[in-house]
Motif scaffolding. Structure first.
Motif, PDB file in Angstrom:
ATOM      1  N   LYS A   1      21.452 -43.204 -17.487  1.00 57.96           N
ATOM      2  CA  LYS A   1      21.391 -44.429 -17.358  1.00 57.96           C
ATOM      3  C   LYS A   1      22.892 -45.278 -16.763  1.00 57.96           C
ATOM      4  CE  LYS A   1      19.607 -48.779 -19.798  1.00 57.96           C
ATOM      5  NZ  LYS A   1      19.451 -49.409 -21.015  1.00 57.96           N
ATOM      6  N   ARG A   2      23.828 -44.598 -17.112  1.00 50.12           N
ATOM      7  CA  ARG A   2      25.183 -44.758 -17.161  1.00 50.12           C
ATOM      8  C   ARG A   2      25.473 -44.738 -15.486  1.00 50.12           C
ATOM      9  NH1 ARG A   2      29.335 -41.620 -21.066  1.00 50.12           N
ATOM     10  NH2 ARG A   2      28.859 -43.164 -22.902  1.00 50.12           N
ATOM     11  N   LEU A   3      24.773 -43.581 -14.893  1.00 52.19           N
ATOM     12  CA  LEU A   3      24.696 -43.605 -13.377  1.00 52.19           C
ATOM     13  C   LEU A   3      23.942 -44.592 -12.767  1.00 52.19           C
ATOM     14  CD1 LEU A   3      24.464 -39.796 -12.571  1.00 52.19           C
ATOM     15  CD2 LEU A   3      26.156 -41.149 -11.945  1.00 52.19           C
TER      16      LEU A   3
ATOM     17  N   SER B   1      15.124 -40.133  -8.110  1.00 56.06           N
ATOM     18  CA  SER B   1      16.193 -40.484  -7.504  1.00 56.06           C
ATOM     19  C   SER B   1      16.812 -41.774  -8.164  1.00 56.06           C
ATOM     20  CB  SER B   1      15.418 -41.020  -5.864  1.00 56.06           C
ATOM     21  OG  SER B   1      14.893 -42.176  -6.290  1.00 56.06           O
ATOM     22  N   LEU B   2      17.895 -42.200  -8.077  1.00 56.31           N
ATOM     23  CA  LEU B   2      18.766 -43.214  -8.763  1.00 56.31           C
ATOM     24  C   LEU B   2      17.770 -44.665  -8.355  1.00 56.31           C
ATOM     25  CD1 LEU B   2      22.490 -43.378  -9.007  1.00 56.31           C
ATOM     26  CD2 LEU B   2      20.703 -43.144 -10.626  1.00 56.31           C
ATOM     27  N   GLY B   3      17.419 -44.613  -7.147  1.00 55.08           N
ATOM     28  CA  GLY B   3      16.619 -45.772  -6.717  1.00 55.08           C
ATOM     29  C   GLY B   3      15.364 -46.085  -7.441  1.00 55.08           C
ATOM     30  N   ALA B   4      14.871 -44.802  -7.789  1.00 57.06           N
ATOM     31  CA  ALA B   4      13.457 -44.781  -8.648  1.00 57.06           C
ATOM     32  C   ALA B   4      13.852 -45.303  -9.973  1.00 57.06           C
ATOM     33  CB  ALA B   4      12.809 -43.709  -8.408  1.00 57.06           C
ATOM     34  N   ILE B   5      14.854 -44.660 -10.558  1.00 62.09           N
ATOM     35  CA  ILE B   5      15.233 -44.872 -11.842  1.00 62.09           C
ATOM     36  C   ILE B   5      15.716 -46.128 -12.010  1.00 62.09           C
ATOM     37  CG2 ILE B   5      17.148 -44.310 -13.598  1.00 62.09           C
ATOM     38  CD1 ILE B   5      17.119 -41.513 -12.241  1.00 62.09           C
ATOM     39  N   ARG B   6      16.367 -46.848 -11.132  1.00 59.71           N
ATOM     40  CA  ARG B   6      16.881 -48.300 -11.174  1.00 59.71           C
ATOM     41  C   ARG B   6      15.724 -49.120 -11.208  1.00 59.71           C
ATOM     42  NH1 ARG B   6      21.822 -46.870  -7.149  1.00 59.71           N
ATOM     43  NH2 ARG B   6      23.403 -46.818  -9.021  1.00 59.71           N
TER      44      ARG B   6
END
Ligand SMILES: [Zn+2]
Length: 190
Positions: free
Chosen positions: A139-141, A173-178
């Motif tokens: 989550k920090r990333l 991917s960070l995009g999906a997590i975001r």
């Protein structure tokens, strides 16, 4: 023999068989491993990394600190520049481990003593529960805007008693997590 002499001797043995002069500067596996500095937790051994395979960043606990975020964002920027924008992405593997010294840093008395004596705030590194701390680090990333969407993140927990690295979070991917984080925040707000 002092330690440096010993290590120079070991290096001479390494250099005698050296045949890796032409490795590309970009890591072959397009991977950054962020893990603890613990001497038992060397990714070259545990994950079988060869020279040129991956970038390894190590700190106390293998935590996603502000400094680690800046290093990852800088690497992503460099990859993009070096490939003239063709590559935006690489994998970030977060790996914590059992019996980690950073678990001691969760002791509030120790945290106070370090802050008072040395002015160092270790609350960012303290490990209370590896599994939930790994998700907190993902989550920090995700909330660090300088790290691009295309970066893929996953998490492992290495057991120093068995030598096994267990998957805690599969690659996403960070995009999906975001997108997921913003959906759940919208749900909370709604
Ligand atoms: Zn550790």
């Amino acid at each position: 023999m002092n330690i440096q002499d010993e290590l120079i001797t070991r290096n001479q043995e390494f250099a005698a068989g050296f045949d890796s002069a032409n490795l590309p500067i970009l890591p072959k596996l397009r991977t950054v491993v962020l893990t603890c500095g613990d001497a038992r937790v060397d990714p070259a051994h545990i994950l079988g990394l060869e020279l040129g395979d991956a970038v390894v960043i190590r700190n106390n606990g293998g935590r996603v600190t502000r400094a680690a975020i800046e290093e990852i964002a800088t690497l992503a920027f460099l990859v993009s520049v070096m490939t003239e924008g063709r590559e935006q992405a690489f994998n970030v593997i977060l790996m914590q481990h059992t019996q980690c010294g950073a678990q001691r840093l969760s002791n509030p008395d120790l945290q106070d003593a370090l802050l008072k004596k040395l002015g160092i705030d270790v609350s960012e590194y303290a490990i209370t529960d590896q599994e939930s701390d790994l998700f907190a680090d993902i989550k920090r990333l995700a909330v660090a805007p300088e790290v691009p969407d295309a970066i893929t993140v996953s998490a492992l927990l290495y057991d120093v008693a068995t030598g096994t690295a267990h998957e805690i979070a599969p690659a996403a991917s960070l995009g999906a997590i975001r997108a997921e984080v913003s959906v759940s925040q919208t749900a909370v707000r709604g």
